[in-house]
Scaffold this motif. Sequence first.
Motif, PDB file in Angstrom:
ATOM      1  N   ASN A 261     -23.112   2.276 -25.714  1.00 26.60           N
ATOM      2  CA  ASN A 261     -22.412   2.689 -26.930  1.00 26.60           C
ATOM      3  C   ASN A 261     -23.349   3.472 -27.852  1.00 26.60           C
ATOM      4  OD1 ASN A 261     -24.016   0.776 -28.277  1.00 26.60           O
ATOM      5  ND2 ASN A 261     -22.419  -0.789 -28.263  1.00 26.60           N
ATOM      6  N   ASP A 262     -22.899   3.750 -29.057  1.00 29.78           N
ATOM      7  CA  ASP A 262     -23.667   4.569 -30.005  1.00 29.78           C
ATOM      8  C   ASP A 262     -25.015   3.951 -30.350  1.00 29.78           C
ATOM      9  OD1 ASP A 262     -21.499   6.333 -30.182  1.00 29.78           O
ATOM     10  OD2 ASP A 262     -20.546   5.094 -31.710  1.00 29.78           O
ATOM     11  N   ASP A 263     -25.118   2.635 -30.258  1.00 30.22           N
ATOM     12  CA  ASP A 263     -26.372   1.939 -30.563  1.00 30.22           C
ATOM     13  C   ASP A 263     -27.270   1.795 -29.342  1.00 30.22           C
ATOM     14  OD1 ASP A 263     -25.591   1.654 -33.193  1.00 30.22           O
ATOM     15  OD2 ASP A 263     -24.760  -0.356 -32.905  1.00 30.22           O
ATOM     16  N   LYS A 264     -26.874   2.421 -28.231  1.00 26.49           N
ATOM     17  CA  LYS A 264     -27.610   2.364 -26.959  1.00 26.49           C
ATOM     18  C   LYS A 264     -27.621   0.953 -26.361  1.00 26.49           C
ATOM     19  CE  LYS A 264     -28.547   6.677 -27.734  1.00 26.49           C
ATOM     20  NZ  LYS A 264     -29.874   7.164 -28.011  1.00 26.49           N
ATOM     21  N   ASN A 265     -26.611   0.166 -26.706  1.00 29.19           N
ATOM     22  CA  ASN A 265     -26.413  -1.127 -26.055  1.00 29.19           C
ATOM     23  C   ASN A 265     -25.337  -1.006 -24.988  1.00 29.19           C
ATOM     24  OD1 ASN A 265     -28.304  -2.712 -27.534  1.00 29.19           O
ATOM     25  ND2 ASN A 265     -26.893  -2.725 -29.273  1.00 29.19           N
ATOM     26  N   VAL A 266     -25.283  -1.965 -24.090  1.00 33.13           N
ATOM     27  CA  VAL A 266     -24.326  -1.938 -22.990  1.00 33.13           C
ATOM     28  C   VAL A 266     -22.907  -2.120 -23.527  1.00 33.13           C
ATOM     29  CG1 VAL A 266     -23.554  -3.152 -20.915  1.00 33.13           C
ATOM     30  CG2 VAL A 266     -26.008  -2.771 -21.310  1.00 33.13           C
ATOM     31  N   ALA A 267     -21.995  -1.239 -23.085  1.00 35.67           N
ATOM     32  CA  ALA A 267     -20.586  -1.368 -23.459  1.00 35.67           C
ATOM     33  C   ALA A 267     -19.764  -1.898 -22.286  1.00 35.67           C
ATOM     34  CB  ALA A 267     -20.026  -0.033 -23.930  1.00 35.67           C
ATOM     35  N   GLU A 268     -19.830  -1.196 -21.150  1.00 34.78           N
ATOM     36  CA  GLU A 268     -19.012  -1.553 -20.001  1.00 34.78           C
ATOM     37  C   GLU A 268     -19.464  -0.744 -18.798  1.00 34.78           C
ATOM     38  OE1 GLU A 268     -15.127  -0.537 -21.398  1.00 34.78           O
ATOM     39  OE2 GLU A 268     -15.540   1.607 -21.483  1.00 34.78           O
ATOM     40  N   ALA A 269     -18.816  -0.942 -17.659  1.00 38.68           N
ATOM     41  CA  ALA A 269     -19.026  -0.096 -16.490  1.00 38.68           C
ATOM     42  C   ALA A 269     -17.974   1.011 -16.499  1.00 38.68           C
ATOM     43  CB  ALA A 269     -18.934  -0.923 -15.218  1.00 38.68           C
ATOM     44  N   LEU A 270     -18.073   1.935 -15.550  1.00 35.75           N
ATOM     45  CA  LEU A 270     -17.127   3.047 -15.506  1.00 35.75           C
ATOM     46  C   LEU A 270     -15.699   2.577 -15.283  1.00 35.75           C
ATOM     47  CD1 LEU A 270     -19.148   5.570 -13.320  1.00 35.75           C
ATOM     48  CD2 LEU A 270     -18.619   5.832 -15.751  1.00 35.75           C
TER      49      LEU A 270
END
Length: 269
Positions: free
Chosen positions: A163-172
């Motif tokens: 995400n915008d904070d360079k943390n993990v959001a999800e997979a494709l």
Amino acid sequence: MQTDSLQNNRGFLFGDAVFETVKIVDQKILFVEDHYFRLMASMRILRMEIPMDFTLEHFENIILEEAHKNDCAASARARITVFRKGDGLYLPEQNEVDFIISVNKIENPMYQLHNETYEVDIYKDFHVSKQLISTLKTTNRIINVTGSIYAKENGLDNCILLNDDKNVAEALNGNIFILKDNILSTPPLSEGCLNGIMRKQVLAIAKTIESIEVKEAIISPFDLQKADELFITNTIRGIQPITKYRKKEFQTALAENLVMKINAKIRLG
């Protein structure tokens, strides 16, 4: 090319559409209430007008009818795409909706664990926005498209989106879970990840396993390499273990346990 049918289709022109992909097993839609209420919530958030007759029963019937027409009601993947009708540019002239349904037969009705090598890496070209609209299944999936192309070009099975904070959001193609020291974590919806149906199922079932602590927590890319186990969830595949991320290889024991528990829940109805 059916250009006439697309000229005024707002889903095609502006991505002004939402969709649900469901799995049909033995002429039943799995987790049908969750899918229906997520679709209704998405339509409300996007200010679409929900038809009075668009009940849970109607949602289920129109999908199963299409499955029967295509002779695949025993085991199928179905997608209903709801789009805003009418003319207008960015500003629509009305908020009424229409929908299309597509159905494809699938080979394995119950969920199976795929233990073959499954390698992922981070996709860095574009990021998921930390906002409510990112949690919806809209037809604006261009990050997922370009990320899938990147994965293919680099010999990967999937990619992880930040995400915008360079943390993990999800997979494709689904939500991501990590297991570390018997703590199972997945990003909260506030991180911009999809409000996944299988995500909800896994969270609920994992909480019944006494040896596991379950939480929604921010996950950094560094956390991935420290994990004991990584897996991806979505309604069609169920649970897909990640066996390799960069130089780290992972276990699959919890994923195997969860797949058995999900299948048992389905059999019980």
